[in-house]
Write an enzyme that holds these catalytic residues in place. Structure first.
Site, PDB file in Angstrom:
ATOM      1  N   ALA A 105      58.657   3.374  27.258  1.00  0.00           N
ATOM      2  CA  ALA A 105      57.310   4.086  27.881  1.00  0.00           C
ATOM      3  C   ALA A 105      57.165   3.693  29.011  1.00  0.00           C
ATOM      4  O   ALA A 105      57.212   2.621  29.739  1.00  0.00           O
ATOM      5  CB  ALA A 105      55.394   4.133  27.623  1.00  0.00           C
ATOM      6  N   PHE A 106      57.019   4.335  30.674  1.00  0.00           N
ATOM      7  CA  PHE A 106      56.945   4.172  31.454  1.00  0.00           C
ATOM      8  C   PHE A 106      56.326   2.705  32.299  1.00  0.00           C
ATOM      9  O   PHE A 106      55.902   2.530  32.388  1.00  0.00           O
ATOM     10  CB  PHE A 106      56.633   5.390  32.286  1.00  0.00           C
ATOM     11  CG  PHE A 106      55.273   5.615  33.060  1.00  0.00           C
ATOM     12  CD1 PHE A 106      54.141   6.554  32.154  1.00  0.00           C
ATOM     13  CD2 PHE A 106      54.355   4.448  33.835  1.00  0.00           C
ATOM     14  CE1 PHE A 106      53.109   6.880  31.285  1.00  0.00           C
ATOM     15  CE2 PHE A 106      52.828   4.869  33.948  1.00  0.00           C
ATOM     16  CZ  PHE A 106      52.434   6.177  32.616  1.00  0.00           C
ATOM     17  N   LYS A 107      55.328   2.840  30.571  1.00  0.00           N
ATOM     18  CA  LYS A 107      53.604   1.889  31.381  1.00  0.00           C
ATOM     19  C   LYS A 107      54.383   0.280  31.712  1.00  0.00           C
ATOM     20  O   LYS A 107      53.792  -0.414  32.094  1.00  0.00           O
ATOM     21  CB  LYS A 107      52.810   2.314  29.404  1.00  0.00           C
ATOM     22  CG  LYS A 107      51.901   3.004  30.529  1.00  0.00           C
ATOM     23  CD  LYS A 107      51.054   3.297  29.556  1.00  0.00           C
ATOM     24  CE  LYS A 107      49.751   4.393  29.641  1.00  0.00           C
ATOM     25  NZ  LYS A 107      50.345   5.836  29.375  1.00  0.00           N
ATOM     26  N   ASP A 108      56.038   0.461  30.889  1.00  0.00           N
ATOM     27  CA  ASP A 108      56.358  -0.941  30.995  1.00  0.00           C
ATOM     28  C   ASP A 108      56.596  -1.360  32.703  1.00  0.00           C
ATOM     29  O   ASP A 108      56.878  -2.396  32.806  1.00  0.00           O
ATOM     30  CB  ASP A 108      57.909  -0.992  30.883  1.00  0.00           C
ATOM     31  CG  ASP A 108      58.450  -0.728  28.712  1.00  0.00           C
ATOM     32  OD1 ASP A 108      57.533  -1.643  28.280  1.00  0.00           O
ATOM     33  OD2 ASP A 108      58.923  -0.385  28.196  1.00  0.00           O
ATOM     34  N   ALA A 111      52.848  -2.375  33.542  1.00  0.00           N
ATOM     35  CA  ALA A 111      53.012  -3.471  33.388  1.00  0.00           C
ATOM     36  C   ALA A 111      53.666  -4.870  33.346  1.00  0.00           C
ATOM     37  O   ALA A 111      52.846  -6.308  33.133  1.00  0.00           O
ATOM     38  CB  ALA A 111      52.561  -3.125  31.042  1.00  0.00           C
TER      39      ALA A 111
END
Ligand SMILES: *Cc1c(COP(=O)(O)O)cnc(C)c1O
Length: 432
Positions: A105-108, A111
């Protein structure tokens, strides 16, 4: 680089304080005091730059000396380890695939960069920094993976028992080392309430050095600008007017795009696409942000009724609705429309959308009907295999799960079972 709180624009802090604190004490959000414009030389060299090089140049310009260049380069090289390709869906729509990282997911992006930056700021400290993160699924996995083995930092993930998917749970509970998981016998709100109480508890605060890692941290927004530049780099030779459509929840992704534009990236227009948690879409259409309870949908990472980063958007436009509306259009869709889009695009274009990307695709398609002269880029925020329960019944076949996700199934879960009473959680923290 200095940052102010949206509640008190005159009080400035440095990047280290903004990143380690996360939220200003006055409950506003940190914003960069100055958004510098990239020099013409940056755009002249853009064609030859790797993703890491362009990320370095963009962050160097924004951070403006807050971190020595060599250290910044190291942070970028360690965090930006996968690409963001634009993949053709139709003649005038491409997906900017942001799901090629470890948790799909783009949250990688956010984060991993935040983890390296925080790790950099605390590396010489004597005391460990504890990160508490409540998750409904995706954020916890990206944060856990991002901070894995970061010296001096320990992560405690709180997740609602039985309310995250099998593989999401594995992402949270199988890493070990500096990552520990608490399986809470309650829902996501109960997890969030426990985290909030811990931050308000003086005894806990005196015992542990705590911070949070949610999407309001400015360190998560910075790397989310990089892929807008990466998309532009891939498209600028063939396409003039580029419009980005952002499947939106807490509005971090969209805010990052708006900042990229302020830095000089020639983005013609933005689209905020939502599910029936449609506050921002309705605001853009009508000028009023409706008060509504959150409704559950199949694009559940966007099930947010009070998006935190909306304050940052208002701040960027000085509260001027007309000005915001000139840059951003809003659209919203039902689950039924979303399912139909997944089915139609798979059948007609052989491209498999995830539910969030499908909402974005619908909005982009609608905008193109009245603006046929633009090229549309939809942010592909997650890989479809993260939402098998939605996608497989719609397309009537099995979806292949990428190896890095599938192999988690055989790992052993390690989580501590816990109730929703703060006393029990507090005891756990005080024993650390
Ligand atoms: C978090 C998330 C979103 C929403 O992003 P915001 O920056 O909160 O607007 C959209 N899609 C997926 C898959 C997500 O995980």
């Amino acid at each position: 680089m200095f940052l102010y709180s949206t509640h008190s624009p005159k009080t400035l802090v440095g990047l280290k304080e903004a990143v380690l604190r996360g939220l200003p004490q006055d409950n506003g959000l940190y914003m960069p005091q100055e958004i510098p414009v990239l020099p013409a030389s940056f755009f002249e060299k853009l064609d030859e730059m790797s993703f890491q090089e362009l990320a370095f140049e963009v962050s160097k310009c924004l951070l403006n000396g807050a971190i020595p260049e060599d250290d910044l380069r190291e942070i970028i090289e360690a965090s930006m380890t996968f690409d963001a390709p634009v993949v053709r869906v139709t003649d005038d729509i491409g997906m900017l695939e942001l799901f090629h990282g470890p948790t799909l997911a783009f949250k990688d992006f956010g984060a991993r960069f935040m983890a390296r930056l925080m790790g950099y700021f605390v590396k010489d400290d004597k005391e460990d920094l504890y990160i508490l993160v409540a998750t409904s699924g995706d954020t916890g996995g990206a944060v856990a993976s991002g901070f894995y083995k970061t010296p001096r930092i320990k992560v405690i993930v709180l997740y609602p028992s039985g309310k995250v998917s099998f593989l999401q749970e594995k992402q949270l509970t199988t890493l070990g080392e500096n990552i520990s998981a608490l399986e809470i016998q309650g829902d996501f709100d109960a997890c969030q309430a426990l985290v909030k109480q811990a931050f308000l508890d003086e005894e806990v605060q005196n015992h542990l050095r705590l911070t949070s890692a949610n999407s309001i941290n400015i360190a998560r927004l910075i790397p989310q600008m990089f892929y807008y530049f990466r998309a532009y780099q891939q498209l600028k030779a063939q396409h003039g007017k580029i419009v980005f459509c952002v499947p939106s929840g807490n509005l971090g992704n969209l805010t990052a795009g708006l900042i990229a534009k302020r830095m000089g990236l020639p983005i013609h227009h933005f689209i905020a696409a939502t599910n029936l948690n449609d506050g921002v879409a309705r605001y853009l259409q009508q000028g009023i942000f409706p008060e509504k309870a959150t409704v559950p949908t199949i694009s559940n990472a966007m099930d947010v009724s009070k998006p935190s980063n909306f304050v940052r958007m208002l701040d960027l436009y000085g509260g001027d609705w007309q000005a915001m509306k000139a840059d951003i259009s809003g659209f919203y869709y039902t689950d039924e429309e979303t399912r139909q889009a997944i089915k139609r695009v798979e059948e007609e274009q052989t491209y498999l959308l995830d539910p969030h990307g499908a909402v974005g695709f619908l909005a982009m398609d609608a905008y193109l009907k009245t603006h046929p002269d633009v090229y549309g880029v939809v942010l592909g925020t997650a890989h479809p295999s993260k939402f098998l329960d939605v996608v497989e019944p719609v397309i009537g076949r099995a979806v292949e799960v990428p190896a890095r996700l599938a192999e988690l199934a055989n790992r052993e879960k390690d989580a501590k079972w816990m109730g929703t009473e703060f006393g029990e959680f507090k005891k756990h923290l005080l024993a650390l």
